[in-house]
Enzyme design. Structure first.
Site, mmCIF file in Angstrom:
data_model
loop_
_atom_site.group_PDB
_atom_site.id
_atom_site.type_symbol
_atom_site.label_atom_id
_atom_site.label_comp_id
_atom_site.label_asym_id
_atom_site.label_seq_id
_atom_site.Cartn_x
_atom_site.Cartn_y
_atom_site.Cartn_z
ATOM 1 N N GLY A 1 -14.543 -8.987 -59.361
ATOM 2 C CA GLY A 1 -13.675 -8.826 -58.196
ATOM 3 C C GLY A 1 -13.497 -7.354 -57.853
ATOM 4 O O GLY A 1 -13.610 -6.948 -56.676
ATOM 5 N N HIS A 2 -13.255 -6.540 -58.891
ATOM 6 C CA HIS A 2 -13.120 -5.099 -58.659
ATOM 7 C C HIS A 2 -14.444 -4.510 -58.166
ATOM 8 O O HIS A 2 -14.480 -3.659 -57.285
ATOM 9 C CB HIS A 2 -12.703 -4.384 -59.944
ATOM 10 C CG HIS A 2 -11.408 -4.856 -60.530
ATOM 11 N ND1 HIS A 2 -11.347 -5.626 -61.665
ATOM 12 C CD2 HIS A 2 -10.119 -4.677 -60.142
ATOM 13 C CE1 HIS A 2 -10.093 -5.890 -61.953
ATOM 14 N NE2 HIS A 2 -9.313 -5.335 -61.046
ATOM 15 N N SER B 1 -9.749 -12.812 -62.596
ATOM 16 C CA SER B 1 -8.547 -12.033 -62.861
ATOM 17 C C SER B 1 -8.637 -11.446 -64.262
ATOM 18 O O SER B 1 -9.169 -12.094 -65.176
ATOM 19 C CB SER B 1 -7.303 -12.928 -62.763
ATOM 20 O OG SER B 1 -6.191 -12.285 -63.359
ATOM 21 N N LEU C 1 -11.908 -4.020 -65.578
ATOM 22 C CA LEU C 1 -12.611 -4.339 -64.338
ATOM 23 C C LEU C 1 -13.557 -5.537 -64.480
ATOM 24 O O LEU C 1 -14.202 -5.706 -65.503
ATOM 25 C CB LEU C 1 -13.413 -3.111 -63.870
ATOM 26 C CG LEU C 1 -12.584 -1.846 -63.665
ATOM 27 C CD1 LEU C 1 -13.472 -0.695 -63.192
ATOM 28 C CD2 LEU C 1 -11.443 -2.064 -62.671
HETATM 29 P P1 AMP Z 1 -5.711 -5.255 -60.407
HETATM 30 O O1 AMP Z 1 -6.563 -4.368 -61.266
HETATM 31 O O2 AMP Z 1 -5.555 -6.625 -60.922
HETATM 32 O O3 AMP Z 1 -4.426 -4.582 -59.996
HETATM 33 O O4 AMP Z 1 -6.522 -5.431 -59.057
HETATM 34 C C1 AMP Z 1 -7.015 -4.330 -58.360
HETATM 35 C C2 AMP Z 1 -7.547 -4.806 -57.044
HETATM 36 O O5 AMP Z 1 -8.594 -5.754 -57.272
HETATM 37 C C3 AMP Z 1 -6.493 -5.519 -56.185
HETATM 38 O O6 AMP Z 1 -6.668 -5.120 -54.839
HETATM 39 C C4 AMP Z 1 -6.830 -6.955 -56.389
HETATM 40 O O7 AMP Z 1 -6.437 -7.790 -55.308
HETATM 41 C C5 AMP Z 1 -8.332 -6.903 -56.496
HETATM 42 N N1 AMP Z 1 -8.856 -8.091 -57.153
HETATM 43 C C6 AMP Z 1 -8.452 -8.618 -58.336
HETATM 44 N N2 AMP Z 1 -9.112 -9.767 -58.594
HETATM 45 C C7 AMP Z 1 -9.955 -9.967 -57.551
HETATM 46 C C8 AMP Z 1 -10.896 -10.991 -57.208
HETATM 47 N N3 AMP Z 1 -11.115 -12.027 -58.019
HETATM 48 N N4 AMP Z 1 -11.579 -10.879 -56.043
HETATM 49 C C9 AMP Z 1 -11.357 -9.821 -55.210
HETATM 50 N N5 AMP Z 1 -10.484 -8.828 -55.481
HETATM 51 C C10 AMP Z 1 -9.788 -8.903 -56.628
#
Ligand code: AMP
Length: 291
Positions: free
Chosen positions: A36-37, A185, A33
């Site tokens: 963004g998360h 990311s 995490l």
């Molecule tokens: P992930 O863990 O990469 O599958 O992402 C989980 C959630 O976090 C997804 O809805 C992503 O779109 C969101 N997410 C990932 N990176 C960001 C970011 N930089 N800003 C906003 N949301 C994000």
């Protein structure tokens, strides 16, 4: 914060949280995490619902040649992060819970899933839609929060929820960026120091094209120029396109709701980013204090 690892624990925890007639807001994640998360959990909390975050690295959305085994995992750190954000419940299912032996059902979304990531990563959105449908069935949230960072994924989930008449609201949350504009990311940690200095050029190119579209320049030439510039900067550009923000179909001009979307490889990392087209002023770069 409650932590559930079995369906029985999850049901009990969700019932506890709902007892004061509180709505549940789900934030699905694959862990590792970052800010963004955190922004998703904050948005879920701000809605007044009890925030529930899931952490599950979903094998079904990775192709055989993709990075499932090296996907970063940090359960202890993630739980500390969720606690710090005031998350009410962390749901950490195991593989057998999510994919029971002999299961016969997956969910395929056409429409917005067809192009771009759908073409570059066959089966990816089938994996995403299937795991989200399972998470929705397990947690039964009133709302689910997804990042605009994965714009196409957000539209695919919206479409699935609409088509399957699922009783929840899908909420998109604005992309959180590093101070230099790079979209945060979990995979950014795999960038070398040199690649890390180049990576923000993808966001910069999107902003540049958005601003020039707003100023009235023609899309096809702008898109071709952006691709060429990024290629010269060592990006392996997969796509840099102007699309209808909902259907993801290519469009020729910045119609209302249009989105600029891009995917480009830098070394072994596939960078994804997007921005609203033709109204860059409404999308200031989000500066995040790295502390
Ligand atoms: P992930 O863990 O990469 O599958 O992402 C989980 C959630 O976090 C997804 O809805 C992503 O779109 C969101 N997410 C990932 N990176 C960001 C970011 N930089 N800003 C906003 N949301 C994000």
């Amino acid at each position: 914060m409650l932590v559930a690892r079995t369906l029985a624990d999850l049901r009990a925890a969700c019932a506890d949280l709902r007892r004061p007639a509180q709505a549940l807001a789900l934030v699905p994640t694959m862990g590792a995490l970052h800010q963004g998360h955190r922004a998703l959990v904050r948005a879920a909390t701000a809605s007044g619902a009890a925030p529930v975050a899931s952490i599950f690295v979903n094998p079904l959305q990775f192709a055989a040649n993709e990075d499932l085994t090296r996907y970063p995992r940090d359960e202890a750190g993630d739980l500390a992060t969720l606690r710090a954000e005031g998350c009410a419940l962390a749901w950490l299912p195991d593989l057998a819970t999510m994919y029971p032996d002999g299961e016969a059902t997956t969910i395929t979304v056409a429409g917005p899933a067809r192009h771009w990531e759908g073409a570059a990563r066959p089966g990816h959105f089938r994996g995403v839609a299937t795991v989200c449908a399972k998470l929705f069935g397990q947690v039964r949230p009133d709302q689910a929060y997804f990042g605009e960072k994965d714009w196409q994924q957000l539209q695919v989930i919206r479409r699935m929820v609409t088509d399957l008449l699922l009783p929840l609201r899908v909420v998109g949350v604005e992309t959180v960026r590093e101070a230099d504009g790079l979209a945060m990311s979990s995979r950014n940690r795999f960038l070398s120091p040199q690649q890390r200095t180049q990576a923000p050029m993808l966001a910069a190119a999107l902003r540049d094209v958005a601003e020039r579209l707003a100023a009235g320049e023609a899309a096809p030439a702008l898109l071709a120029e952006a691709r060429a510039v990024l290629q010269r900067l060592d990006f392996a550009v997969d796509y840099f396109a102007l699309v209808d923000g909902e259907t993801l179909s290519p469009v020729n001009s910045a119609i209302p709701g249009a989105r600029l979307i891009a995917a480009a490889g830098l070394g072994t990392v596939r960078l994804l980013d997007n921005i609203a087209a033709g109204q860059a002023a409404a999308y200031p770069r989000k500066i995040v204090d790295p502390a």
